[in-house]
Design a protein around this motif. Structure first.
Motif, PDB file in Angstrom:
ATOM      1  N   SER A  38      58.406 -46.446 -30.649  1.00  0.00           N
ATOM      2  CA  SER A  38      57.716 -45.689 -31.698  1.00  0.00           C
ATOM      3  C   SER A  38      57.609 -44.212 -31.330  1.00  0.00           C
ATOM      4  N   GLU A  39      57.355 -43.927 -30.073  1.00  0.00           N
ATOM      5  CA  GLU A  39      57.270 -42.537 -29.638  1.00  0.00           C
ATOM      6  C   GLU A  39      58.621 -41.835 -29.789  1.00  0.00           C
ATOM      7  N   ILE A  40      59.695 -42.528 -29.406  1.00  0.00           N
ATOM      8  CA  ILE A  40      61.023 -41.917 -29.453  1.00  0.00           C
ATOM      9  C   ILE A  40      61.493 -41.741 -30.902  1.00  0.00           C
ATOM     10  N   ILE A  41      61.338 -42.769 -31.714  1.00  0.00           N
ATOM     11  CA  ILE A  41      61.703 -42.644 -33.131  1.00  0.00           C
ATOM     12  C   ILE A  41      60.780 -41.635 -33.824  1.00  0.00           C
ATOM     13  N   GLY A  42      59.525 -41.598 -33.375  1.00  0.00           N
ATOM     14  CA  GLY A  42      58.544 -40.711 -33.981  1.00  0.00           C
ATOM     15  C   GLY A  42      58.831 -39.232 -33.794  1.00  0.00           C
ATOM     16  N   MET A  43      59.768 -38.891 -32.923  1.00  0.00           N
ATOM     17  CA  MET A  43      60.179 -37.495 -32.778  1.00  0.00           C
ATOM     18  C   MET A  43      60.949 -37.017 -34.004  1.00  0.00           C
ATOM     19  N   GLN A  44      61.575 -37.936 -34.718  1.00  0.00           N
ATOM     20  CA  GLN A  44      62.479 -37.540 -35.803  1.00  0.00           C
ATOM     21  C   GLN A  44      61.780 -36.947 -37.021  1.00  0.00           C
ATOM     22  N   PRO A  45      60.708 -37.565 -37.553  1.00  0.00           N
ATOM     23  CA  PRO A  45      60.106 -37.005 -38.765  1.00  0.00           C
ATOM     24  C   PRO A  45      59.672 -35.551 -38.614  1.00  0.00           C
ATOM     25  N   GLU A  46      59.224 -35.190 -37.414  1.00  0.00           N
ATOM     26  CA  GLU A  46      58.755 -33.827 -37.182  1.00  0.00           C
ATOM     27  C   GLU A  46      59.850 -32.914 -36.642  1.00  0.00           C
ATOM     28  N   GLY A  47      60.813 -33.501 -35.937  1.00  0.00           N
ATOM     29  CA  GLY A  47      61.850 -32.691 -35.311  1.00  0.00           C
ATOM     30  C   GLY A  47      62.618 -31.838 -36.294  1.00  0.00           C
ATOM     31  N   SER A  48      62.814 -32.349 -37.508  1.00  0.00           N
ATOM     32  CA  SER A  48      63.584 -31.600 -38.496  1.00  0.00           C
ATOM     33  C   SER A  48      62.855 -30.349 -38.974  1.00  0.00           C
ATOM     34  N   TRP A  49      61.531 -30.251 -38.698  1.00  0.00           N
ATOM     35  CA  TRP A  49      60.757 -29.093 -39.155  1.00  0.00           C
ATOM     36  C   TRP A  49      60.626 -28.007 -38.084  1.00  0.00           C
ATOM     37  N   ILE A  50      61.136 -28.232 -36.889  1.00  0.00           N
ATOM     38  CA  ILE A  50      60.980 -27.223 -35.826  1.00  0.00           C
ATOM     39  C   ILE A  50      61.620 -25.907 -36.230  1.00  0.00           C
ATOM     40  N   THR A  51      62.836 -25.955 -36.767  1.00  0.00           N
ATOM     41  CA  THR A  51      63.514 -24.711 -37.150  1.00  0.00           C
ATOM     42  C   THR A  51      62.987 -24.133 -38.454  1.00  0.00           C
ATOM     43  N   ARG A  52      62.195 -24.922 -39.196  1.00  0.00           N
ATOM     44  CA  ARG A  52      61.694 -24.465 -40.506  1.00  0.00           C
ATOM     45  C   ARG A  52      60.210 -24.132 -40.484  1.00  0.00           C
ATOM     46  N   ALA A  53      59.581 -24.205 -39.329  1.00  0.00           N
ATOM     47  CA  ALA A  53      58.153 -23.899 -39.241  1.00  0.00           C
ATOM     48  C   ALA A  53      57.905 -22.468 -39.715  1.00  0.00           C
ATOM     49  N   PRO A  54      56.759 -22.211 -40.383  1.00  0.00           N
ATOM     50  CA  PRO A  54      56.548 -20.920 -41.048  1.00  0.00           C
ATOM     51  C   PRO A  54      56.211 -19.749 -40.128  1.00  0.00           C
ATOM     52  N   SER A  55      55.972 -19.988 -38.841  1.00  0.00           N
ATOM     53  CA  SER A  55      55.670 -18.885 -37.925  1.00  0.00           C
ATOM     54  C   SER A  55      56.058 -19.289 -36.515  1.00  0.00           C
ATOM     55  N   ARG A  58      53.454 -21.723 -35.123  1.00  0.00           N
ATOM     56  CA  ARG A  58      53.610 -23.100 -35.607  1.00  0.00           C
ATOM     57  C   ARG A  58      54.843 -23.756 -34.997  1.00  0.00           C
ATOM     58  N   LYS A  59      55.895 -22.973 -34.804  1.00  0.00           N
ATOM     59  CA  LYS A  59      57.118 -23.505 -34.198  1.00  0.00           C
ATOM     60  C   LYS A  59      56.847 -23.969 -32.767  1.00  0.00           C
ATOM     61  N   ALA A  60      56.120 -23.158 -32.002  1.00  0.00           N
ATOM     62  CA  ALA A  60      55.818 -23.495 -30.610  1.00  0.00           C
ATOM     63  C   ALA A  60      54.935 -24.739 -30.524  1.00  0.00           C
ATOM     64  N   ILE A  61      53.949 -24.835 -31.415  1.00  0.00           N
ATOM     65  CA  ILE A  61      53.060 -26.002 -31.435  1.00  0.00           C
ATOM     66  C   ILE A  61      53.850 -27.268 -31.729  1.00  0.00           C
ATOM     67  N   LEU A  62      54.709 -27.196 -32.746  1.00  0.00           N
ATOM     68  CA  LEU A  62      55.472 -28.378 -33.142  1.00  0.00           C
ATOM     69  C   LEU A  62      56.484 -28.768 -32.069  1.00  0.00           C
ATOM     70  N   LEU A  63      57.120 -27.781 -31.464  1.00  0.00           N
ATOM     71  CA  LEU A  63      58.081 -28.061 -30.398  1.00  0.00           C
ATOM     72  C   LEU A  63      57.396 -28.762 -29.228  1.00  0.00           C
ATOM     73  N   ALA A  64      56.209 -28.274 -28.858  1.00  0.00           N
ATOM     74  CA  ALA A  64      55.465 -28.902 -27.762  1.00  0.00           C
ATOM     75  C   ALA A  64      55.073 -30.324 -28.115  1.00  0.00           C
ATOM     76  N   LYS A  65      54.714 -30.546 -29.365  1.00  0.00           N
ATOM     77  CA  LYS A  65      54.301 -31.880 -29.796  1.00  0.00           C
ATOM     78  C   LYS A  65      55.461 -32.868 -29.711  1.00  0.00           C
ATOM     79  N   VAL A  66      56.624 -32.463 -30.189  1.00  0.00           N
ATOM     80  CA  VAL A  66      57.786 -33.346 -30.139  1.00  0.00           C
ATOM     81  C   VAL A  66      58.186 -33.619 -28.685  1.00  0.00           C
ATOM     82  N   GLN A  67      58.085 -32.603 -27.835  1.00  0.00           N
ATOM     83  CA  GLN A  67      58.376 -32.814 -26.414  1.00  0.00           C
ATOM     84  C   GLN A  67      57.382 -33.798 -25.793  1.00  0.00           C
ATOM     85  N   ASP A  68      56.121 -33.699 -26.187  1.00  0.00           N
ATOM     86  CA  ASP A  68      55.120 -34.657 -25.710  1.00  0.00           C
ATOM     87  C   ASP A  68      55.515 -36.083 -26.081  1.00  0.00           C
TER      88      ASP A  68
END
Length: 302
Positions: A38-55, A58-68
């Motif tokens: 679940s953790e590994i598959i769970g990277m996908q729904p958010e991973g697609s938004w890393i390059t589209r984050a609005p600032s 937000r990009k750094a926060i999301l990147l850290a979350k997916v890495q976690d």
């Protein structure tokens, strides 16, 4: 001689070298593997938004979350390996459908507000479900969960803050936040698993102190936690039956569509095929890295 049951009765930890029933070992492998997948598959729904984050923030926060989430999967695969199962076996079982992952990761993330809803609701549900696992009777799993839960708490707070910002922004932003909550609320309630009356493994897992609370008890805790948080956000939870029950001291809530849960779990969700195709592709494309690592380890061992 201290037996397995002695350890369970004394509320002490079972460690990898201790004798344990095969059914206990099998149950742990199933649960830990499902959690890791679940953790590994769970990277996908958010991973697609890393390059589209609005600032950049937000990009750094999301990147850290997916890495976690990647790290959580590795902790958990490591815990499963202490039970004598190879990580390759677990991944093979995921890829050919013999093991599952949480149904919630088969839903799409069409807007930026989904990143907030996942953090608040999905990670919030994970915290309610996983904090008791820090007291799991199996030592390696319990210790992995201590660190995972600390990191999940940041994810939940970040998601809540993101939704709060949107809900107090423009009318369009608030509408986007409300739409995301409407879509993620019911799948989040399903995360706790089927009702206790239909749960196959819950009673035995509680007897072995792998789990500490039933699915329905955890789901109720989550609802009770979310209602006042939603009021602060200024967002509405999409349940017309949601109301305080003074007699029970809890919120009543509507009937969950367990038919949807079963369909998604069986592979017929909005994103099941896409998620698994992406996972298998990433695994195949990473074969050369695993082969290089094995070659390096073999050379270093000479």
């Amino acid at each position: 001689m201290v037996t397995f049951q002695d350890l369970i009765d004394a509320d002490e930890r079972v460690e990898p070298r201790d004798d344990m029933p095969e059914a206990y070992r099998t149950t742990l492998i199933r649960q830990i593997a499902q959690h890791a997948h679940s953790e590994i598959i769970g990277m996908q729904p958010e991973g697609s938004w890393i390059t589209r984050a609005p600032s950049l923030k937000r990009k750094a926060i999301l990147l850290a979350k997916v890495q976690d989430e990647a790290g959580h999967g590795l902790y958990l695969y490591g815990a499963a390996e202490t039970l004598g199962v190879a990580r390759e076996e677990l991944l093979d079982a995921l890829h050919d459908g013999r093991q599952r992952y949480s149904s919630i990761f088969n839903y799409p993330t069409p807007t930026w507000a989904d990143m907030g809803a996942i953090g608040w609701l999905v990670d919030g549900a994970a915290i309610v479900n996983q904090v008791p696992l820090c007291r799991c009777s199996y030592g390696p799993y319990a210790r992995a969960m201590v660190r995972i839960c600390k990191e999940e708490s940041f994810h939940q707070r970040q998601g809540y803050e993101l939704l709060h910002t949107l809900a107090h922004g423009t009318p369009e932003q608030k509408s986007m936040a409300q739409d995301a909550v409407d879509r993620w609320w019911w799948p989040s309630l399903m995360m706790f698993g089927p009702p206790d009356t239909e749960s196959t493994h819950s009673a035995q897992s509680m007897a072995w102190k792998i789990k500490r609370h039933s699915n329905d008890d955890l789901r109720q805790r989550f609802v009770d936690m979310c209602v006042p948080q939603a009021e602060i956000l200024g967002l509405t939870l999409p349940d017309p039956d949601l109301r305080w029950n003074a007699g029970r001291g809890h919120y009543d809530f509507g009937e969950i569509d367990w038919g949807e849960f079963k369909r998604v779990l069986a592979g017929d969700g909005p994103m099941n095929r896409e998620r698994m195709a992406h996972r298998k592709s990433a695994h195949d494309e990473g074969a050369w890295v695993r082969e290089a690592a094995r070659a390096y380890a073999a050379r270093s061992a000479r």
